[in-house]
Design a protein around this motif. Sequence first.
Motif, short mmCIF file in Angstrom:
data_model
loop_
_atom_site.label_atom_id
_atom_site.label_comp_id
_atom_site.label_asym_id
_atom_site.label_seq_id
_atom_site.Cartn_x
_atom_site.Cartn_y
_atom_site.Cartn_z
N ARG A 119 0.84 -1.20 0.00
CA ARG A 119 0.00 0.00 0.00
C ARG A 119 0.88 1.26 0.00
O ARG A 119 0.58 2.23 -0.70
CB ARG A 119 -0.93 0.02 1.21
CG ARG A 119 -2.05 -0.97 1.18
CD ARG A 119 -3.14 -0.60 2.17
NE ARG A 119 -2.66 -0.54 3.54
CZ ARG A 119 -2.66 -1.57 4.38
NH1 ARG A 119 -3.12 -2.74 4.01
NH2 ARG A 119 -2.22 -1.42 5.63
N GLU A 120 1.92 1.24 0.78
CA GLU A 120 2.82 2.39 0.87
C GLU A 120 3.44 2.71 -0.49
O GLU A 120 3.65 3.88 -0.82
CB GLU A 120 3.93 2.12 1.88
CG GLU A 120 3.46 1.97 3.32
CD GLU A 120 4.59 1.52 4.25
OE1 GLU A 120 5.76 1.74 3.89
OE2 GLU A 120 4.30 0.95 5.32
N HIS A 121 3.70 1.65 -1.27
CA HIS A 121 4.36 1.83 -2.56
C HIS A 121 3.37 1.81 -3.73
O HIS A 121 3.78 1.88 -4.89
CB HIS A 121 5.42 0.75 -2.75
CG HIS A 121 6.60 0.90 -1.84
ND1 HIS A 121 7.74 1.58 -2.20
CD2 HIS A 121 6.80 0.47 -0.56
CE1 HIS A 121 8.60 1.56 -1.20
NE2 HIS A 121 8.06 0.89 -0.19
N CYS A 122 2.07 1.70 -3.43
CA CYS A 122 1.01 1.68 -4.45
C CYS A 122 1.27 0.58 -5.48
O CYS A 122 1.11 0.79 -6.70
CB CYS A 122 0.90 3.03 -5.14
SG CYS A 122 0.50 4.38 -4.01
N LEU A 123 1.65 -0.59 -5.00
CA LEU A 123 1.95 -1.72 -5.87
C LEU A 123 0.92 -2.83 -5.71
O LEU A 123 0.46 -3.09 -4.59
CB LEU A 123 3.34 -2.30 -5.54
CG LEU A 123 4.56 -1.48 -5.94
CD1 LEU A 123 5.81 -2.07 -5.29
CD2 LEU A 123 4.71 -1.43 -7.45
N PRO A 124 0.58 -3.52 -6.80
CA PRO A 124 -0.24 -4.73 -6.66
C PRO A 124 0.56 -5.84 -5.99
O PRO A 124 1.80 -5.74 -5.85
CB PRO A 124 -0.59 -5.10 -8.11
CG PRO A 124 0.51 -4.49 -8.93
CD PRO A 124 0.93 -3.24 -8.20
N ILE A 125 -0.12 -6.89 -5.58
CA ILE A 125 0.53 -8.00 -4.88
C ILE A 125 0.35 -9.30 -5.65
O ILE A 125 -0.65 -9.51 -6.32
CB ILE A 125 -0.02 -8.16 -3.44
CG1 ILE A 125 -1.55 -8.18 -3.44
CG2 ILE A 125 0.51 -7.04 -2.55
CD1 ILE A 125 -2.17 -8.33 -2.06
N SER A 126 1.35 -10.17 -5.54
CA SER A 126 1.28 -11.50 -6.14
C SER A 126 1.22 -12.51 -5.01
O SER A 126 2.09 -12.54 -4.14
CB SER A 126 2.51 -11.76 -7.02
OG SER A 126 2.46 -13.06 -7.58
N ILE A 127 0.17 -13.34 -5.03
CA ILE A 127 -0.15 -14.19 -3.89
C ILE A 127 0.20 -15.66 -4.13
O ILE A 127 -0.21 -16.27 -5.12
CB ILE A 127 -1.66 -14.10 -3.56
CG1 ILE A 127 -2.04 -12.66 -3.26
CG2 ILE A 127 -2.01 -15.02 -2.39
CD1 ILE A 127 -1.30 -12.03 -2.09
#
Length: 253
Positions: A119-127
């Motif tokens: 969230r801090e880096h405004c990045l999507p996540i890979s799960i």
Amino acid sequence: MFFDTHTHVNVEAFELDLEETLQRANENGVTHFAVVGFDTPTIQKSLELSALHDNIYSIIGWHPTEAGVYTKAIEEKLQQQLIDKKVVALGEIGLDYHWMTSPKDVQEKVFRRQIAISREHCLPISIHTREAMEDTYRILKSEMFYGGIMHSFSGTVEDMYRFLDLGMHISLSGVVTFKKAVDLHDVAKKVPLDRLLIETDAPYLAPVPFRGKRNEPSYVRFVAEKIAELRECSIQEIAEATMKNAKELFKLR
């Protein structure tokens, strides 16, 4: 043209023939790669590769099987590395109850912490989720994040719809080519085309007809072909849709 959205050409299995592997991929229409780093050496190698190649991007994070050794120093280093302009997502993160190298509460703590960092880096996540679908869903449902990928998705259609409702993309790997993967065949037919991604997870999970051998990015074509067969559409339609989806998720031009 294909986008392999999850590959590990940064591991030892490709140490002796990496350039040849990338060349074979290009010859087979793989024009974009997301190389996933999951611990200190593989994160560094991913960043090196994305710096050297215009068509390689980095996804970096701390794998759940490494959660027990996650420290403040590791987190500080990760925060610095995430600033790199070629980093397009944070991952692979999540839960792994198969290997259980760390207790569930430790895995969850590290998982949630990295979601906060994304969230801090405004990045999507890979799960990454293995034998932990319910807890993965519970955690993601309770958190805020900028979209993401269910990497090498292995759930049912019902699971798929739940994660789609959270804003996730569904990424299918070589497993979808396996004869007995009937749940995934159903997923491939029903996942909305604008939320579908393809990957190899190389060197793991090689598709038919290479099952049991070392996987590599050039084989992502077989994933796309199987999905096209199941959906009764052209491979070009799958290639174009998954390329568009990846570029939009990763905010690429």
